[in-house]
Design a protein around this motif. Structure first.
Motif, PDB file in Angstrom:
ATOM      1  N   ASN A 210       0.847  -1.199   0.000  1.00  0.00           N
ATOM      2  CA  ASN A 210       0.000   0.000   0.000  1.00  0.00           C
ATOM      3  C   ASN A 210       0.880   1.245   0.000  1.00  0.00           C
ATOM      4  OD1 ASN A 210       0.610   0.670   2.906  1.00  0.00           O
ATOM      5  ND2 ASN A 210      -0.490  -1.262   3.225  1.00  0.00           N
TER       6      ASN A 210
ATOM      7  N   ASP B 222      -0.415   1.346  -8.331  1.00  0.00           N
ATOM      8  CA  ASP B 222      -1.813   1.004  -8.598  1.00  0.00           C
ATOM      9  C   ASP B 222      -2.680   2.158  -8.088  1.00  0.00           C
ATOM     10  OD1 ASP B 222      -3.966  -0.719  -9.399  1.00  0.00           O
ATOM     11  OD2 ASP B 222      -4.346  -1.066  -7.268  1.00  0.00           O
ATOM     12  N   ILE B 223      -3.617   2.603  -8.890  1.00  0.00           N
ATOM     13  CA  ILE B 223      -4.429   3.756  -8.498  1.00  0.00           C
ATOM     14  C   ILE B 223      -5.474   3.390  -7.449  1.00  0.00           C
ATOM     15  CG2 ILE B 223      -6.237   5.327  -9.314  1.00  0.00           C
ATOM     16  CD1 ILE B 223      -4.593   5.982 -11.667  1.00  0.00           C
ATOM     17  N   TYR B 224      -6.156   2.245  -7.648  1.00  0.00           N
ATOM     18  CA  TYR B 224      -7.237   1.867  -6.740  1.00  0.00           C
ATOM     19  C   TYR B 224      -6.705   0.979  -5.626  1.00  0.00           C
ATOM     20  CZ  TYR B 224     -10.247   3.676 -10.412  1.00  0.00           C
ATOM     21  OH  TYR B 224     -10.848   4.489 -11.356  1.00  0.00           O
ATOM     22  N   MET B 225      -6.374   1.588  -4.488  1.00  0.00           N
ATOM     23  CA  MET B 225      -5.898   0.846  -3.323  1.00  0.00           C
ATOM     24  C   MET B 225      -6.655   1.302  -2.087  1.00  0.00           C
ATOM     25  SD  MET B 225      -1.734   0.670  -3.756  1.00  0.00           S
ATOM     26  CE  MET B 225      -1.497   2.467  -3.782  1.00  0.00           C
ATOM     27  N   ASP B 226      -6.779   0.421  -1.099  1.00  0.00           N
ATOM     28  CA  ASP B 226      -7.351   0.814   0.181  1.00  0.00           C
ATOM     29  C   ASP B 226      -6.423   1.817   0.859  1.00  0.00           C
ATOM     30  OD1 ASP B 226      -9.502  -0.883  -0.175  1.00  0.00           O
ATOM     31  OD2 ASP B 226      -8.550  -2.564   0.894  1.00  0.00           O
TER      32      ASP B 226
ATOM     33  N   SER C 263      -4.843   6.316  -2.045  1.00  0.00           N
ATOM     34  CA  SER C 263      -4.945   5.891  -3.442  1.00  0.00           C
ATOM     35  C   SER C 263      -3.589   6.073  -4.117  1.00  0.00           C
ATOM     36  CB  SER C 263      -5.995   6.726  -4.178  1.00  0.00           C
ATOM     37  OG  SER C 263      -5.528   8.065  -4.349  1.00  0.00           O
TER      38      SER C 263
ATOM     39  N   GLU D  17      -2.956   9.803  -4.650  1.00  0.00           N
ATOM     40  CA  GLU D  17      -2.530  10.495  -3.430  1.00  0.00           C
ATOM     41  C   GLU D  17      -1.081  10.138  -3.082  1.00  0.00           C
ATOM     42  OE1 GLU D  17      -6.745  10.786  -0.962  1.00  0.00           O
ATOM     43  OE2 GLU D  17      -5.646   8.891  -1.030  1.00  0.00           O
TER      44      GLU D  17
ATOM     45  N   THR E  70      -3.658   0.507 -13.485  1.00  0.00           N
ATOM     46  CA  THR E  70      -5.057   0.563 -13.095  1.00  0.00           C
ATOM     47  C   THR E  70      -5.938  -0.207 -14.066  1.00  0.00           C
ATOM     48  OG1 THR E  70      -6.875   2.088 -12.575  1.00  0.00           O
ATOM     49  CG2 THR E  70      -5.416   2.695 -14.394  1.00  0.00           C
TER      50      THR E  70
END
Length: 244
Positions: free
Chosen positions: A39, A58-62, A65, A68, A86
């Protein structure tokens, strides 16, 4: 060349790592296997300026992001290349705000990974392999293949270049060694001294004789390991292979 992958999907990260390493090997670009982070928070906690040449995010992470994470990364390091990974092109326009090199869509393939790395303008040329270090109140991008040897003196790193110039680096030996020793053509031969095996003329019984004429002692306790590393380096060189 040091590369990081930040992705909370382990299988995706491992697949990408395999493709990246295969590309580097095929194009004879010296690199270690990419370092994988689960992450953005974990990645940023260990990141320092010059830690990595390329970061695949990776753009979509818990949690944080990828976007960010990239913004925080870019605030620390303006030179590191960023490649977004992504499943959607929705953030493609935003990627320009952090000067991203490429936008890689999943599922990743060798063809797409190759395009991403080509966009990063990779080269086996020695000027491409460098680290960013603090030097006399500013930052210096230090070309690693141009180093002859380094020594730790009075809480500073004195870097002796192959062209006989010198740089004084404001780092402790532990952190500086961690940067250089991740590249296997650097050798820790005695306390406080690192040698670039590319600039060694001869290995003698107790020292390295450098092409510049400098004589670098080798610790008796380390000699066996140093000799083995030098033999392996020389073997790869004779075989015409890439830097280890």
């Amino acid at each position: 060349m040091k590369i990081a992958i930040v992705d909370d999907l382990k299988l995706d990260a491992e697949q990408l790592s395999h493709l990246i390493f295969s590309y580097m090997k095929e194009h004879r670009i010296p690199t270690a296997a990419p370092e994988i982070f689960p992450n953005g928070k974990t990645f940023l906690a260990s990141f320092t300026v010059g830690s990595f040449d390329i970061v695949f995010l990776d753009i979509y992470m818990d949690g944080l992001s990828g976007m960010e994470t990239a913004q925080k990364l870019r605030a620390l390091d303006a030179s590191c290349r960023i490649v977004f990974v992504t499943t959607s092109p929705d953030f493609a326009v935003d990627s320009y705000d952090v000067n991203a090199a490429f936008y890689l869509l999943k599922p990743v393939t060798m063809e797409r990974v190759s395009k991403a790395l080509e966009r990063c303008h990779l080269s086996a040329d020695e000027a491409e392999v460098s680290v960013l270090v603090p030097c006399q109140g500013t930052e210096l991008r230090l070309p690693l293949h141009q180093i002859s040897y380094t020594e730790y003196l009075k809480r500073r790193i004195l870097v002796h270049m192959r062209d006989r110039s010198q740089h004084e680096i404001s780092m402790n030996q532990r952190d500086f060694s961690a940067l250089l020793l991740s590249y296997p053509w650097f050798c820790d031969c005695i306390k406080g001294v690192l040698v670039n095996l590319e600039d060694v003329d001869k290995l003698l019984e107790d020292r390295f004789l450098m092409k510049s004429g400098a004589s670098i002692p080798i610790s008796r306790l380390k000699y066996r390991d140093v000799r083995e590393q030098y033999i392996q380096y020389s073997y790869h060189l004779v075989r015409g292979g890439p830097h280890l």
